[in-house]
Motif scaffolding. Structure first.
Motif, short mmCIF file in Angstrom:
data_model
loop_
_atom_site.label_atom_id
_atom_site.label_comp_id
_atom_site.label_asym_id
_atom_site.label_seq_id
_atom_site.Cartn_x
_atom_site.Cartn_y
_atom_site.Cartn_z
N SER A 215 -9.74 -3.58 -4.58
CA SER A 215 -9.21 -4.46 -5.45
C SER A 215 -10.09 -5.46 -5.87
CB SER A 215 -7.96 -4.89 -4.65
OG SER A 215 -7.54 -5.95 -5.59
N GLU B 250 4.48 -3.60 -5.84
CA GLU B 250 3.86 -2.95 -6.90
C GLU B 250 3.76 -3.61 -8.29
OE1 GLU B 250 5.09 1.09 -6.93
OE2 GLU B 250 4.90 1.33 -4.58
N VAL C 13 -1.76 -2.63 -4.24
CA VAL C 13 -2.35 -1.28 -4.71
C VAL C 13 -1.64 -0.90 -3.43
CG1 VAL C 13 -4.00 0.01 -4.70
CG2 VAL C 13 -4.27 -2.23 -5.81
N TYR D 93 0.31 -1.53 1.65
CA TYR D 93 -0.37 -2.21 0.38
C TYR D 93 -1.81 -2.94 0.65
CZ TYR D 93 4.03 -0.60 -1.77
OH TYR D 93 4.98 0.11 -2.25
N ARG E 227 -4.32 -6.18 -1.33
CA ARG E 227 -4.54 -6.84 -2.46
C ARG E 227 -5.39 -8.33 -1.83
NH1 ARG E 227 -0.76 -10.46 -6.47
NH2 ARG E 227 -2.33 -10.91 -7.82
#
Length: 191
Positions: A57, A121, A126, A140, A142
């Motif tokens: 990311s 999201e 991500v 996730y 980030r």
């Protein structure tokens, strides 16, 4: 015969360990179709047996306070009051871990988890496509943080903490920088 059995067990154990590591760190450990294992920098040629690593990311680094706010916002987006649960790490106790959990009824926890994931999201987190279960957990990434959203049941809690119809709804945040772990490039051939 005893030496042969030891070699077989060693090979099986090594294969299992490397396979688990390849799932956890696909950009650091790769196994090609011929059984060669590459540690460290990616091998010069792509392998058919491993999925391409997802790009890191490019979002700016987040602080623990930022992640705490993301958790509160996502929980609120699922129709819950963050005060209905409790933090899993005390404020100020650890700057690279945070979390929230609440006891929920199982059917509600599933829909609340989906709403939390949808909010993450929308906010640019991500989804990790490897190893997650849509109904039990999703992770996730980030800004240098990983968030795991999960519903985990009675088997992972003290037997008197939950009824049969209840589960835990949790969000766990962890700041990990895998690039700080130096790995030399090593190639091993297993036959």
């Amino acid at each position: 015969m005893n030496a042969l059995v030891k070699r077989v067990w060693f090979a099986l154990a090594a294969t299992l360990i490397v396979s688990l590591a390849a799932v956890a760190l696909p950009d650091r450990i790769q196994i090609d179709d011929e059984g060669r294992i590459h540690l460290g920098a990616p091998a010069p040629t792509p392998f058919l047996s491993t999925a391409a690593p997802t790009p890191e990311s490019t979002s700016p680094p987040l602080t623990r306070e930022d992640v705490d706010e993301v958790i509160r916002t996502a929980v609120s987006a699922a129709g819950l009051d963050p005060a209905q649960g409790r933090p899993t790490v005390a404020a100020g106790a650890n700057s690279n871990r945070t979390g929230w959990m609440a006891v929920r009824e199982k059917p509600a926890a599933q829909s609340e988890m989906k709403a939390i994931c949808a909010d993450l999201e929308r906010r640019g987190w991500v989804l990790n496509p490897n190893g997650d279960s849509a109904d039990a957990s999703r992770s996730y990434e980030r800004g240098g943080w990983y968030l795991l959203v999960s519903t985990r049941g009675k088997t992972q809690a003290p037997s008197n903490a939950l009824s049969d119809s209840q589960t835990y709804l949790t969000m766990t945040g962890l700041q990990v920088n895998l690039s700080d772990i130096p790995l030399p490039e090593i190639t091993i051939r297993m036959r």
